[in-house]
Design a protein around this motif. Structure first.
Motif, PDB file in Angstrom:
ATOM      1  N   UNK A  94       0.831  -1.201   0.000  1.00  0.00           N
ATOM      2  CA  UNK A  94       0.000   0.000   0.000  1.00  0.00           C
ATOM      3  C   UNK A  94       0.866   1.252   0.000  1.00  0.00           C
ATOM      4  N   UNK A  95       1.929   1.244   0.804  1.00  0.00           N
ATOM      5  CA  UNK A  95       2.832   2.395   0.862  1.00  0.00           C
ATOM      6  C   UNK A  95       3.539   2.606  -0.467  1.00  0.00           C
ATOM      7  N   UNK A  96       3.915   1.516  -1.130  1.00  0.00           N
ATOM      8  CA  UNK A  96       4.570   1.624  -2.435  1.00  0.00           C
ATOM      9  C   UNK A  96       3.662   2.290  -3.455  1.00  0.00           C
ATOM     10  N   UNK A  97       2.407   1.871  -3.480  1.00  0.00           N
ATOM     11  CA  UNK A  97       1.452   2.456  -4.426  1.00  0.00           C
ATOM     12  C   UNK A  97       1.247   3.939  -4.133  1.00  0.00           C
ATOM     13  N   UNK A  98       1.105   4.271  -2.843  1.00  0.00           N
ATOM     14  CA  UNK A  98       0.858   5.667  -2.469  1.00  0.00           C
ATOM     15  C   UNK A  98       2.063   6.547  -2.767  1.00  0.00           C
ATOM     16  N   UNK A  99       3.264   6.027  -2.546  1.00  0.00           N
ATOM     17  CA  UNK A  99       4.469   6.837  -2.726  1.00  0.00           C
ATOM     18  C   UNK A  99       4.917   6.899  -4.176  1.00  0.00           C
ATOM     19  N   UNK A 100       4.651   5.832  -4.919  1.00  0.00           N
ATOM     20  CA  UNK A 100       5.145   5.779  -6.287  1.00  0.00           C
ATOM     21  C   UNK A 100       6.658   5.733  -6.352  1.00  0.00           C
ATOM     22  N   UNK A 101       7.277   5.315  -5.270  1.00  0.00           N
ATOM     23  CA  UNK A 101       8.733   5.269  -5.148  1.00  0.00           C
ATOM     24  C   UNK A 101       9.077   4.247  -4.081  1.00  0.00           C
ATOM     25  N   UNK A 102      10.363   3.843  -3.996  1.00  0.00           N
ATOM     26  CA  UNK A 102      10.745   2.871  -2.958  1.00  0.00           C
ATOM     27  C   UNK A 102      10.381   3.351  -1.561  1.00  0.00           C
ATOM     28  N   UNK A 103       9.980   2.408  -0.710  1.00  0.00           N
ATOM     29  CA  UNK A 103       9.628   2.723   0.672  1.00  0.00           C
ATOM     30  C   UNK A 103      10.557   1.954   1.599  1.00  0.00           C
ATOM     31  N   UNK A 104      10.569   2.356   2.874  1.00  0.00           N
ATOM     32  CA  UNK A 104      11.476   1.776   3.859  1.00  0.00           C
ATOM     33  C   UNK A 104      10.691   0.961   4.878  1.00  0.00           C
ATOM     34  N   UNK A 110      11.385   8.536   9.082  1.00  0.00           N
ATOM     35  CA  UNK A 110      11.508   8.285   7.641  1.00  0.00           C
ATOM     36  C   UNK A 110      11.045   6.898   7.219  1.00  0.00           C
ATOM     37  N   UNK A 111      10.518   6.095   8.144  1.00  0.00           N
ATOM     38  CA  UNK A 111      10.168   4.704   7.860  1.00  0.00           C
ATOM     39  C   UNK A 111       8.679   4.598   7.545  1.00  0.00           C
ATOM     40  N   UNK A 112       8.353   3.803   6.544  1.00  0.00           N
ATOM     41  CA  UNK A 112       6.954   3.623   6.132  1.00  0.00           C
ATOM     42  C   UNK A 112       6.252   2.518   6.914  1.00  0.00           C
ATOM     43  N   UNK A 113       6.958   1.421   7.187  1.00  0.00           N
ATOM     44  CA  UNK A 113       6.362   0.277   7.885  1.00  0.00           C
ATOM     45  C   UNK A 113       7.381  -0.285   8.862  1.00  0.00           C
ATOM     46  N   UNK A 115       8.699   5.842  12.551  1.00  0.00           N
ATOM     47  CA  UNK A 115       7.686   5.966  11.500  1.00  0.00           C
ATOM     48  C   UNK A 115       7.449   7.417  11.083  1.00  0.00           C
ATOM     49  N   UNK A 116       7.209   7.584   9.796  1.00  0.00           N
ATOM     50  CA  UNK A 116       6.801   8.889   9.275  1.00  0.00           C
ATOM     51  C   UNK A 116       5.296   9.060   9.495  1.00  0.00           C
ATOM     52  N   UNK A 117       4.755  10.271   9.410  1.00  0.00           N
ATOM     53  CA  UNK A 117       3.301  10.445   9.507  1.00  0.00           C
ATOM     54  C   UNK A 117       2.584   9.561   8.486  1.00  0.00           C
ATOM     55  N   UNK A 118       1.576   8.843   8.955  1.00  0.00           N
ATOM     56  CA  UNK A 118       0.863   7.903   8.096  1.00  0.00           C
ATOM     57  C   UNK A 118       1.489   6.525   8.045  1.00  0.00           C
ATOM     58  N   UNK A 119       2.636   6.338   8.727  1.00  0.00           N
ATOM     59  CA  UNK A 119       3.303   5.040   8.734  1.00  0.00           C
ATOM     60  C   UNK A 119       2.557   4.008   9.556  1.00  0.00           C
ATOM     61  N   UNK A 120       2.936   2.749   9.380  1.00  0.00           N
ATOM     62  CA  UNK A 120       2.211   1.618   9.974  1.00  0.00           C
ATOM     63  C   UNK A 120       3.142   0.745  10.807  1.00  0.00           C
ATOM     64  N   UNK A 121       2.663   0.346  11.997  1.00  0.00           N
ATOM     65  CA  UNK A 121       3.328  -0.653  12.827  1.00  0.00           C
ATOM     66  C   UNK A 121       2.470  -1.904  12.869  1.00  0.00           C
ATOM     67  N   UNK A 122       3.083  -3.058  12.596  1.00  0.00           N
ATOM     68  CA  UNK A 122       2.441  -4.359  12.764  1.00  0.00           C
ATOM     69  C   UNK A 122       3.183  -5.064  13.897  1.00  0.00           C
TER      70      UNK A 122
END
Length: 222
Positions: free
Chosen positions: A45-55, A119-122, A169-176
């Motif tokens: 989901x983060x990849x689609x939203x960012x349109x670029x590599x995610x961390x 700076x982390x997405x997930x 995590x960055x704003x909007x990031x996810x923790x599992x």
């Protein structure tokens, strides 16, 4: 004699990945495949939203099972795996592709991966979460205690991981975050108090509370 079959064969399957395992490293459980799946979904989901590599960061990586599954199923993400125990980290090095950066250190320490703060997405974690006084089945006792016990109530160390993840995590990031099958409401309350915008409970295939998905910068959990 109670020796896990994974110790006899030296391997374990986790989702689509064959892992090297043995004495001194936690044997990944089927329940954690669901946790990995939730992290994989969040990364996609983060990849689609960012349109670029995610961390993506795997805290308390153990054998590297979750990070290996992410590398296999979400190619192109920037992956970091953190494990404090040198024996487990040696197994992780065998199991992880070169694209995953492995850090031997304390996953809950603010200094670990401090350069990635904000700076982390997930973030995904299967931390130690068994209550200290809980009796274990004999075969479970063959797992390293460092990978099992999470405090007197079981969720003290997971809360430390949640605190570290919140900084990463960055704003909007996810923790599992995987947890013990008891005490989920207490853990969720602690995470909400830390400042997570939402904390959603999930169960394993047997219906037991097993993990939460928390997000940064959303409406407070109710």
């Amino acid at each position: 004699t109670g020796v896990p079959v994974q110790h006899l064969t030296g391997e374990a399957w986790f989702r689509n990945v064959r892992l090297a395992v043995g004495p001194g490293v936690f044997i990944p459980r089927p329940e954690t495949e669901l946790v990995a799946g939730a992290a994989i979904s969040a990364a996609r989901t983060a990849l689609v939203a960012a349109g670029a590599p995610v961390t993506v960061v795997d805290l308390c990586a153990g054998s590297g099972a979750i990070a290996a599954a992410l590398a296999d199923e979400v190619p192109g993400v920037r992956l970091y795996a953190v494990e404090i125990d040198s024996v487990a980290a040696a197994f992780a090095r065998r199991n992880l592709p070169d694209s995953v950066r492995l850090i031997v250190g304390d996953a809950a320490d603010p200094a670990t991966l401090a350069d990635l703060d904000g700076a982390v997405d997930v973030v995904v974690s299967n931390p130690p979460y068994v209550p200290d006084a809980q009796e274990l089945a004999p075969e479970a006792c063959l797992d390293p205690p460092l990978a099992l016990f999470g405090g007197s109530r079981g969720w003290e160390f997971p809360v430390r991981i949640a605190r570290r993840a919140l900084a990463l995590l960055k704003p909007g990031g996810t923790l599992v975050l995987e947890h013990h099958d008891e005490g989920q409401p207490d853990l969720m309350a602690e995470m909400a108090a830390l400042g997570y915008g939402s904390v959603t409970p999930h169960s394993d295939l047997s219906g037991r509370p097993r993990y939460v998905v928390a997000r940064v910068g959303e409406s407070p959990h109710r």
